[in-house]
Design an enzyme around this catalytic site. Structure first.
Site, short mmCIF file in Angstrom:
data_model
loop_
_atom_site.label_atom_id
_atom_site.label_comp_id
_atom_site.label_asym_id
_atom_site.label_seq_id
_atom_site.Cartn_x
_atom_site.Cartn_y
_atom_site.Cartn_z
N GLY A 101 -27.73 14.36 -6.25
CA GLY A 101 -27.63 13.65 -7.52
C GLY A 101 -28.84 13.88 -8.41
N GLU A 104 -28.09 16.96 -10.17
CA GLU A 104 -27.01 16.68 -11.13
C GLU A 104 -27.57 15.96 -12.37
OE1 GLU A 104 -22.89 16.40 -8.67
OE2 GLU A 104 -24.40 14.92 -8.10
N GLU A 124 -25.27 18.06 -0.53
CA GLU A 124 -24.45 16.94 -0.06
C GLU A 124 -23.50 17.32 1.07
OE1 GLU A 124 -24.85 16.13 -4.57
OE2 GLU A 124 -25.04 17.80 -3.18
#
Length: 198
Positions: A101, A104, A124
């Site tokens: 994340g 991201e 992930e």
């Protein structure tokens, strides 16, 4: 403890994440990010936003304590939407790992500068999870689809020199603060990854 500290200097809003030890994207951090990005968006003195981490880390991923529990708002896609909706360019200044994340979040920014010792990636898969906050659609807009698929499925960390070569970051800088400020002011327009062709 403030999970995000903000100060404005010379037209730049500096947002520093401080959620030790690895700046994990907990619910409270997600709330703080949205609040501080919204404040920077509304501040007429701000021309650009620089997002960075403390503890030698940008953001090393999700808060693993939240796994197996119902997702609580705001979600990571909501944080990403707030970054992309900011009318000023948002630059990710990456020290150390920007993973999962965290990467991201960097992909939602208008630019990515990093120290040579930084690393990025979407690991992930080691937890049996597909990157769910846009990594699978934004990464192939910066590098080719085959390379993006290899990076996601191998779960490997990409060191800054290779990341620069692949287009995963925009610049390697010797001084993160100075490099991020220069990049932010030299690129005053929004440059969203989501708008690039895949």
């Amino acid at each position: 403890m403030h999970l995000v500290t903000t100060h404005v200097e010379a037209g730049i809003a500096w947002l520093k994440i401080n959620n030790p030890p690895v700046n994990a994207l907990s619910r409270d951090l997600r709330v703080a990010l949205i609040e501080d990005i919204s404040a920077a968006s509304a501040n007429a003195d701000v021309r650009a936003v620089v997002l960075s981490g403390t503890n030698g880390t940008f953001i090393a991923g999700a808060d693993l304590k939240e796994f197996g529990h119902p997702i609580t708002a705001p979600t990571l896609p909501e944080v990403i939407a707030s970054i992309e909706a900011c009318p000023k360019p948002v630059i990710a200044a990456i020290e150390g790992p920007a993973l999962g994340g965290g990467y991201e979040i960097a992909l939602a920014c208008d630019g990515r500068v990093a120290l040579s010792t930084a690393s990025v990636g979407l690991p992930e898969g080691t937890f049996g999870i597909i990157p769910g906050a846009g990594g699978t659609v934004r990464l192939p807009r910066l590098t080719d689809a085959a390379k993006a698929l290899e990076i996601i499925t191998s779960c490997r960390l990409v060191k800054a020199p290779e990341a620069l070569q692949l287009g995963m970051i925009d610049q390697i800088v010797p001084d993160l603060r100075e490099g991020a400020a220069t990049f932010a002011l030299e690129h005053p327009a929004k440059r969203l990854v989501r708008d690039l062709p895949p």
